[in-house]
Design an enzyme around this catalytic site. Structure first.
Site, PDB file in Angstrom:
ATOM      1  N   ARG A  53       0.831  -1.182   0.112  1.00 17.28           N
ATOM      2  CA  ARG A  53       0.142  -0.092   0.058  1.00 17.28           C
ATOM      3  C   ARG A  53       0.719   1.145   0.004  1.00 17.28           C
ATOM      4  O   ARG A  53       2.186   1.089  -0.013  1.00 17.28           O
ATOM      5  CB  ARG A  53      -1.041  -0.069   1.133  1.00 17.28           C
ATOM      6  N   GLY A  54       0.278   2.392  -0.058  1.00 21.55           N
ATOM      7  CA  GLY A  54       1.057   3.700  -0.303  1.00 21.55           C
ATOM      8  C   GLY A  54       0.939   3.897  -1.706  1.00 21.55           C
ATOM      9  O   GLY A  54       1.565   3.019  -2.529  1.00 21.55           O
ATOM     10  N   ALA A  55       0.969   5.039  -2.000  1.00 23.86           N
ATOM     11  CA  ALA A  55       0.632   5.579  -3.498  1.00 23.86           C
ATOM     12  C   ALA A  55       1.817   5.154  -4.423  1.00 23.86           C
ATOM     13  O   ALA A  55       1.658   4.489  -5.461  1.00 23.86           O
ATOM     14  CB  ALA A  55       0.125   6.910  -3.623  1.00 23.86           C
ATOM     15  N   ARG A  90      -7.516  -0.159  -6.686  1.00 27.01           N
ATOM     16  CA  ARG A  90      -7.581   1.003  -5.518  1.00 27.01           C
ATOM     17  C   ARG A  90      -7.839   2.627  -6.596  1.00 27.01           C
ATOM     18  O   ARG A  90      -6.830   2.783  -7.193  1.00 27.01           O
ATOM     19  CB  ARG A  90      -6.516   0.976  -4.716  1.00 27.01           C
ATOM     20  N   GLN A 207      -2.191   2.428   9.910  1.00 29.73           N
ATOM     21  CA  GLN A 207      -0.802   2.500   9.228  1.00 29.73           C
ATOM     22  C   GLN A 207       0.411   3.290  10.255  1.00 29.73           C
ATOM     23  O   GLN A 207       1.426   2.793   9.903  1.00 29.73           O
ATOM     24  CB  GLN A 207      -0.972   3.157   7.999  1.00 29.73           C
ATOM     25  N   ASP A 248      -1.788  10.726  -1.736  1.00 27.88           N
ATOM     26  CA  ASP A 248      -2.384   9.806  -2.789  1.00 27.88           C
ATOM     27  C   ASP A 248      -2.736  10.333  -4.138  1.00 27.88           C
ATOM     28  O   ASP A 248      -2.490   9.633  -5.269  1.00 27.88           O
ATOM     29  CB  ASP A 248      -3.473   9.016  -2.408  1.00 27.88           C
ATOM     30  N   ASN A 258      -5.171  12.833   0.965  1.00 31.47           N
ATOM     31  CA  ASN A 258      -4.358  11.863   1.627  1.00 31.47           C
ATOM     32  C   ASN A 258      -5.053  11.104   2.716  1.00 31.47           C
ATOM     33  O   ASN A 258      -6.360  11.354   2.616  1.00 31.47           O
ATOM     34  CB  ASN A 258      -3.105  12.531   2.504  1.00 31.47           C
ATOM     35  N   LYS A 259      -4.494  10.159   3.127  1.00 34.83           N
ATOM     36  CA  LYS A 259      -5.366   9.329   4.255  1.00 34.83           C
ATOM     37  C   LYS A 259      -6.356  10.156   5.103  1.00 34.83           C
ATOM     38  O   LYS A 259      -5.862  11.159   5.603  1.00 34.83           O
ATOM     39  CB  LYS A 259      -4.340   8.810   5.079  1.00 34.83           C
TER      40      LYS A 259
HETATM   41  O1  MRU Z   1      -4.415   3.388   2.245  1.00 37.41           O
HETATM   42  P1  MRU Z   1      -2.925   3.363   2.120  1.00 37.41           P
HETATM   43  O2  MRU Z   1      -2.267   2.858   3.155  1.00 37.41           O
HETATM   44  O3  MRU Z   1      -2.530   3.099   0.690  1.00 37.41           O
HETATM   45  O4  MRU Z   1      -2.845   5.221   2.313  1.00 37.41           O
HETATM   46  C1  MRU Z   1      -1.612   5.673   2.280  1.00 37.41           C
HETATM   47  C2  MRU Z   1      -1.372   7.027   2.487  1.00 37.41           C
HETATM   48  O5  MRU Z   1      -2.511   7.829   2.433  1.00 37.41           O
HETATM   49  C3  MRU Z   1      -0.217   7.764   2.428  1.00 37.41           C
HETATM   50  O6  MRU Z   1      -0.157   8.819   3.196  1.00 37.41           O
HETATM   51  C4  MRU Z   1      -0.129   8.331   1.039  1.00 37.41           C
HETATM   52  O7  MRU Z   1      -0.108   7.080   0.162  1.00 37.41           O
HETATM   53  C5  MRU Z   1       1.211   8.874   1.037  1.00 37.41           C
HETATM   54  S1  MRU Z   1       2.346   7.354   0.516  1.00 37.41           S
HETATM   55  C6  MRU Z   1       3.776   7.988   0.192  1.00 37.41           C
END
Ligand code: MRU
Length: 371
Positions: A53-55, A90, A207, A248, A258-259
């Site tokens: 996970r993470g963009a 996603r 996370q 993201d 973002n999250k």
């Molecule tokens: O749902 P996730 O864990 O994939 O979400 C990740 C985030 O929101 C991070 O803060 C974002 O992707 C930045 S990753 C460098």
């Protein structure tokens, strides 16, 4: 970055040269396990279930997933099927679509028999570029941290640490290496600037508590995990010097998606005059969008992520428990949008931009529309 002194990356080609190995992030922080992805479906499942996970990491995994799919069917229809399958995993992180479009566009020019190998190599190039971008983000962001440390006079107080608040995990686990929001912290830490990180736990999937805390711990960066609701209070009491988050998807006008929960931190930061930065590579900028709140699709995830919690028991076993009143409806929007007006600056691999169209275009002049 390091785990117990040993450098790791989140995704690497496996020894067989035909599959990839990833760190299974659903097992962290209590177990460190690698997982092999050998097919398109395995890559898609890994992204959907958040094994990765993470963009930026989602983007790289999708590029490898496309290559794995082409081993079965490298026809034009095979490319389309693989791209559609991976793109549907996603919806919010734009890096996923960016990576797929980049590989797919080049593939059409490649002979069918060579497409799988080409895509695998191109995925590797995207991974390498991500490492370089994140390291550069780290250098630009660390300069901000160094300036702040000095401007606040902390350099004159023995051991006085700069307190950085971050949300979710935008560390090396969210990318291939270094991270985005955490890259400045790693670079500053290595340069001897005393930093301390307040880590939002980041409900519902935690996370922050699970992944950010794990990687900061493993790399030896001082940090403290806080409940999501604690950030505003700490800012009111001067305990936070700066916020840095990942993204993201960021619009051409500087709105930062973002999250979920990031927006509330930005509001608290604004009310308390705490600088609020977003750190992201070029692949996170969606140049087609100008209004993040109206235009960015927000992933709605399974309500069980809110109603249930999984963790380790005292005897070392794992358990999932229910925490919401049985029968109550649950909603689980996974991301939110922080409007550009609340963002002090956007830290990219090319430098730090003001959070507006002109600021971003000054760093990426090739994106300026031709008159
Ligand atoms: O749902 P996730 O864990 O994939 O979400 C990740 C985030 O929101 C991070 O803060 C974002 O992707 C930045 S990753 C460098």
């Amino acid at each position: 970055m390091n785990i117990d002194g040993k450098p790791y990356r989140t995704i690497l080609p496996a020894a067989d040269g035909e599959s990839v190995e990833v760190i299974d992030q659903t097992r962290l922080p209590f177990a460190f396990e690698l997982k092999r992805l050998a097919t398109l479906d395995e890559a898609a499942i890994a992204i959907r279930t958040m094994i990765v996970r993470g963009a930026p990491l989602i983007g790289v995994t999708a590029a490898y997933g496309l290559a794995l799919g082409l081993r079965r069917d490298a026809s034009d229809a095979g490319i389309d099927h693989a791209v559609e399958t991976l793109a549907a995993t996603r919806p919010t992180a734009i890096n996923l679509r960016w990576a797929l479009d980049r590989v797919a566009a080049k593939l059409r020019e490649v002979a069918v028999s060579e497409r799988a190998a080409f895509a695998f190599a191109e995925a590797g190039r995207i991974a390498e570029e991500d490492v370089e971008s994140c390291h550069a983000i780290g250098r630009h962001g660390a300069a901000i941290l160094a300036d702040l440390h000095k401007a606040k006079g902390y350099d004159k107080e023995e051991g006085r640490r700069l307190n950085v608040l971050t949300h979710c995990n935008a560390g090396w686990l969210a990318t291939v290496d270094w991270g985005t929001a955490l890259a400045p912290i790693y670079v500053a830490h290595e340069a001897g600037i005393p930093v301390h990180v307040y880590v939002d736990e980041t409900r519902p999937r935690n996370q922050g508590a699970a992944l950010t805390a794990f990687e900061l711990n493993a790399h030896g960066v001082p940090h403290t995990v806080i409940a999501d609701n604690a950030g505003g209070h700490l800012m009111q009491h001067g305990a936070i010097d700066v916020c840095i988050v990942g993204s993201d998807r960021t619009t051409a006008s500087g709105d930062v998606c973002n999250k979920i929960g990031t927006y509330l931190k930005a509001l608290a930061a604004s009310d308390n005059r705490v600088p609020f930065y977003a750190a992201l590579p070029f692949s996170t900028i969606d140049w087609t969008l100008t209004d993040g709140v109206a235009q960015i699709p927000i992933e709605e995830r399974d309500g069980r992520e809110v109603s249930h919690l999984t963790g380790r028991l005292a005897d070392g076993g794992f358990a999932t428990i229910e925490v919401v009143s049985p029968g109550s409806p649950v909603a689980n929007p996974a991301f939110d949008v922080t409007p550009a007006r609340l963002v002090t600056g956007i830290i990219t691999e090319r430098g730090v931009a003001s959070a507006n169209a002109e600021g971003l275009l000054s760093l990426y002049p090739e994106r300026r529309p031709v008159a």
